[in-house]
Design an enzyme around this catalytic site. Structure first.
Site, PDB file in Angstrom:
ATOM      1  N   GLU A 178      -4.046  -9.072   0.621  1.00 52.10           N
ATOM      2  CA  GLU A 178      -4.468  -8.803   1.999  1.00 52.10           C
ATOM      3  C   GLU A 178      -5.988  -8.836   2.013  1.00 52.10           C
ATOM      4  OE1 GLU A 178      -1.945  -5.849   3.901  1.00 52.10           O
ATOM      5  OE2 GLU A 178      -3.678  -5.203   5.067  1.00 52.10           O
ATOM      6  N   GLU A 186       0.830  -1.213   0.000  1.00 48.63           N
ATOM      7  CA  GLU A 186       0.000   0.000   0.000  1.00 48.63           C
ATOM      8  C   GLU A 186       0.862   1.259   0.000  1.00 48.63           C
ATOM      9  OE1 GLU A 186      -2.890  -0.206   3.148  1.00 48.63           O
ATOM     10  OE2 GLU A 186      -3.871  -1.946   2.247  1.00 48.63           O
TER      11      GLU A 186
HETATM   12  C1  GAL Z   1      -3.986  -2.538   5.506  1.00 49.26           C
HETATM   13  C2  GAL Z   1      -2.492  -2.465   5.774  1.00 49.26           C
HETATM   14  C3  GAL Z   1      -2.124  -3.256   7.004  1.00 49.26           C
HETATM   15  C4  GAL Z   1      -3.051  -2.931   8.125  1.00 49.26           C
HETATM   16  C5  GAL Z   1      -4.457  -3.253   7.692  1.00 49.26           C
HETATM   17  C6  GAL Z   1      -5.496  -3.050   8.761  1.00 49.26           C
HETATM   18  O1  GAL Z   1      -4.435  -1.523   4.713  1.00 49.26           O
HETATM   19  O2  GAL Z   1      -1.782  -2.955   4.681  1.00 49.26           O
HETATM   20  O3  GAL Z   1      -0.810  -2.958   7.370  1.00 49.26           O
HETATM   21  O4  GAL Z   1      -2.920  -1.588   8.415  1.00 49.26           O
HETATM   22  O5  GAL Z   1      -4.781  -2.427   6.624  1.00 49.26           O
HETATM   23  O6  GAL Z   1      -6.766  -3.297   8.249  1.00 49.26           O
END
Ligand code: GAL
Length: 812
Positions: A504, A428
């Site tokens: 993710e 991100e």
């Molecule tokens: C994502 C990020 C993670 C964590 C997560 C929480 O956007 O890559 O590091 O912050 O959100 O939902």
């Protein structure tokens, strides 16, 4: 002659504390004990004659900040987290765990080199130092690094005093506002001194790949670089039983590199189910004299990413059933520990998980070794930031000078691990916006390709619209989407690769054993007790529920898998309570900070573990005061259908169906009216016949403590840890799911009390003190071995409770 590796190693390698010798050609001293440590500024600590007698004595790996205290003021960040969609700055407490990681600190140690003379080279290797390490040897600065997650080494030969005492001093500096989670502090990974001959292998130059594999034979390609002239490389390959199966001799060096192709007949392929490992022993000769020798494990396997077949391992298409993991290990912080990592992987294995993503930085060597051995595929990540900041003092400060060096070290040090099936150059990164970012993405990807042409590169992308427009997404080997389930179809259409990875997913939040009413799907829901509901229906504004990912995984063949945020809770980032003190650790975990499974564990298990049945009921059934009130019951199961009974009365059969995403993956009885007693679920097979059953019961008052250790024996190496789950039951042995009793811990014999953790994200009790409250009826006590063999006794007590006792045996 068919030698065996084990007898070979038996005579060539000996252990003496932290001392390791390989064929007398090189020695590796792991500097574990005898470190002196002090926080604060101590510029004269670089000097050899500096008096550090009054400094604290510590063992490395060491995390100076995990001992607390938790403090709301530590690294309080008044920011708008733009990647979370915020545009107004608010005060974030606990974002980095509220633990005192900021500031300067010093470590000092000495070592002697019995075999040193001017025919030798000495390397000083750090497997991670948090952060901005500056290294001094015998009063002189030998070098520095910046990124706290990088592995790095220096050739320190010219700074060595001679054979006797060499004095090492390390300065570390952690800036505030440098992280989005708890980064830890200190020499949290191993520090090693390597003594080898001038004619020797170049550090991390060996690259073993398996470019062609059939049922009958595999080609093992070995490249390595060495210092010196008139050298010869002899490589021996051993199978897992230690039998030599082939060898090769080469004296051709082209562009300073040896290259060999060695045949392995009837290769045993590495996979999560069959994590077969071979060993290559590389010997470097000058004439007939053995000058250097290294032992390198590897696996034989193929990976492929293609438009029609998606990801395949050894020719078989499969999906990543993965989790993201931060590097902290809960109550022991970031100090790397093999048994803590192994326990995590055992828990994940039972869930059916087959892949790990090291979010958002370089994994420890120990974790990669375990993944090779236990069978997990690995997505090794490097950065959370490139040049554009996410946090004021983040990696953006170092990107220009260090990004290439950091990637090079990551790849060279770890590319022989068969578990690694993909690299990630970023997560991100705000550089997703703008044309400079596209160039950076390509530049980094090219560095990965140069250092390792065998694996693809991804970036976890959250700005999906932007990366579609800019071409950023199109250039990645593997387009990885973080969340954004509603954009998967469009991204698949617009990106050229023909497949997508859920790099993710989910970011569903819950607190173990806590259930909230009414039961409803909600985004960023908060409660006065700063907990989240374990009905698994609460998520973040940018994220979604597990079931939404399952639909994409199941219905889109071009989705190659997912990495759930996260496998375990971690210190810091207490969303949705980023602004609520005392929340100081995450709610995202499938397992809590103590490693205890939340209900969600069984939801993932019900689809990921295809070998064993899953049948799990929630919530608990101790709802005094809710008599007659609607208390929905969910069942996470590998069966499609089940009947629920409350105190013997049927509440009907539920069958998975397509009405909603939740109905497809969960069995839900929404209108159950609570009455105390026995809640029983009977799973039904495809013919509607009872196939399995499970029941939970309303408990009486807490009566007795029950202890259950994950292992029965420990290695007497001063590092091994037993994780003992402590729970409380009533007079009839029924678990008390809401108990919060304060407990005390005592360890006697040849072991030490290391820490405890109850998984409560709002607890300010310190992990290393021998007392803690139960949270939802449970906690975990960590008992560590010493170097002495014998019995270790753990006693757990609490007011008005029958005590719990447990003996663990510590062995050589
Ligand atoms: C994502 C990020 C993670 C964590 C997560 C929480 O956007 O890559 O590091 O912050 O959100 O939902």
């Amino acid at each position: 002659m068919n030698k065996t590796l084990f007898s070979l190693l038996g005579c060539l390698i000996f252990f003496c504390g932290a001392y390791f010798s390989e064929a007398q050609t090189r020695e590796i001293i792991t500097l574990k004990k005898g470190w002196k440590f002090k926080k604060g500024q101590h510029p004269s600590a670089t000097k050899v004659d500096f008096d550090d007698a009054k400094w604290e004595t510590v063992t490395v790996p060491h995390d100076w900040a995990i001992y607390g205290p938790f403090d709301k003021e530590v690294d309080k960040q008044t920011v708008a987290i733009t990647q979370n969609g915020e545009d107004i700055a608010t005060e974030k407490t606990g974002r980095t765990g509220a633990l005192p990681y900021i500031g300067e600190a010093w470590y000092r140690n000495t070592f002697s080199l019995e075999n040193f003379d001017d025919t030798k080279k000495v390397l000083l290797l750090f497997e991670g130092a948090m952060s901005e390490p500056e290294i001094f040897l015998n009063g002189e600065k030998v070098g520095e690094w910046k990124y706290g997650y990088s592995y790095f080494y220096f050739d320190v030969s010219k700074y060595i005093n001679g054979k006797s005492q060499n004095t090492l001093a390390v300065k570390l500096t952690n800036e505030g506002k440098s992280s989005r989670w708890y980064p830890g502090a200190g020499l949290y990974r191993n520090v090693r001194v390597i003594i080898k001959n001038n004619e020797s292998f170049e550090q991390w130059s060996t690259f073993i790949s398996t470019p062609s594999i059939s049922l009958d034979e595999a080609k093992v390609n070995i490249k390595t670089k060495a210092f010196g002239t008139d050298l010869k490389l002899v490589t021996e390959i051993y199978n897992k039983d230690g039998n030599e199966i082939n060898s090769k001799e080469t004296s051709t060096i082209i562009n300073n590199e040896f290259e060999q192709n060695i045949k392995v007949n009837q290769p045993q392929l590495w996979s999560p189910e069959t994590p077969y490992l071979y060993t290559a022993v590389l010997k470097l000769y000058k004439g007939d004299i053995l000058k250097d020798e290294i032992t390198q494990r590897f696996g034989i396997r193929t990976i492929d990413y293609s438009p029609n077949t998606g990801f395949s391992l050894n020719g078989e298409t499969r999906k990543f059933k993965g989790v993201c993991l931060h590097h902290d290990l809960g109550p022991i912080g970031t100090a790397v520990n093999r048994s803590a990592l192994q326990r995590q992987l055992k828990i994940l294995k039972d869930m059916g998980c087959n892949a790990i993503r090291s979010a958002h930085n370089m994994p420890s060597f120990e974790q990669l070794e375990l993944c090779d051995e236990m069978g997990f595929m690995f997505l090794a990540e490097s950065f959370d930031e490139w040049k554009k900041p996410k946090v004021e003092n983040g990696y953006n400060r170092f990107f220009d000078e260090y990004a290439e060096k950091d990637v090079v070290n990551l790849v060279r040090a770890t590319r022989n691990h068969p578990s690694i099936v993909m690299w990630s150059s970023g997560n991100e990164v705000p550089d997703q916006w703008g044309s400079e970012g596209v160039k950076r993405a390509k530049w980094l990807q090219d560095i990965f390709h140069r250092e390792d042409p065998t694996r693809p590169v991804t970036v976890g992308m959250d700005q999906v619209k932007a990366v579609m427009e800019s071409g950023f997404g199109a250039i990645m080997d593997v387009p990885g989407l973080n969340y954004r389930v509603h954009l998967y179809d469009e991204a698949y259409e617009r990106f050229p690769q023909g497949f997508l990875l859920g790099s993710e997913t989910a970011s569903t939040v819950s607190s173990r054993g806590i259930y909230k009413f009414p039961v409803e799907i909600a985004s960023m829901k908060t409660y006065p007790d700063f907990q989240s509901s374990s009905y698994d229906l609460e998520y973040c504004s940018w994220s979604n529920l597990p079931d939404d990912d399952f639909v994409l995984q199941d219905d889109r063949p071009w989705v190659i898998g997912e990495f759930v945020w996260t496998g375990f809770d971690y210190l810091g980032e207490p969303t949705p309570y980023d602004e609520a003190w005392p929340s100081r650790s995450s709610y995202f975990g499938i397992n809590d900070l103590a490693g205890l499974p939340k209900d969600r564990y069984y939801l993932y298990r019900s689809r990921w573990n295809t070998e064993d049945e899953t049948l799990h009921i929630l919530p608990h059934w101790n709802w005094q005061g809710r008599e007659g009130e609607t208390t929905p019951v969910f069942v996470y199961t590998s069966y499609d259908s089940a009947e629920l009974f409350l105190n013997g009365k049927s509440l009907g059969i539920q069958t998975k169906n397509n009405k909603t995403n939740q109905n497809r993956y969960r069995l839900m009885w929404i209108d159950v009216k609570y009455e105390p007693g026995i809640l029983k679920v009977v799973a039904l097979d495809n013919n509607g016949n009872p196939a399995a059953e499970k029941e939970i019961k309303t408990s009486g008052k807490p009566y007795e403590l029950v202890l259950d250790s994950d292992v029965k024996t420990l290695k007497a190496n001063g590092e091994d840890i037993a994780f003992v789950t402590v729970s409380v039951v009533d007079k009839n042995g029924i678990p008390c799911p809401t108990a919060t009793n304060q407990l005390q811990f005592k360890v006697e014999g040849n072991g030490l009390y290391r820490a405890a953790c109850n998984g409560d994200a709002t607890s300010l009790e310190l992990f290393h003190l021998p007392t803690m409250k139960l949270f939802s009826g449970k906690l975990v006590v960590l008992v560590q071995s010493t170097n002495k063999v014998g019995n270790i006794k753990l006693t757990v007590t609490g007011d008005n409770l029958e005590k719990g006792e447990l003996i663990i045996t510590s062995k050589k």
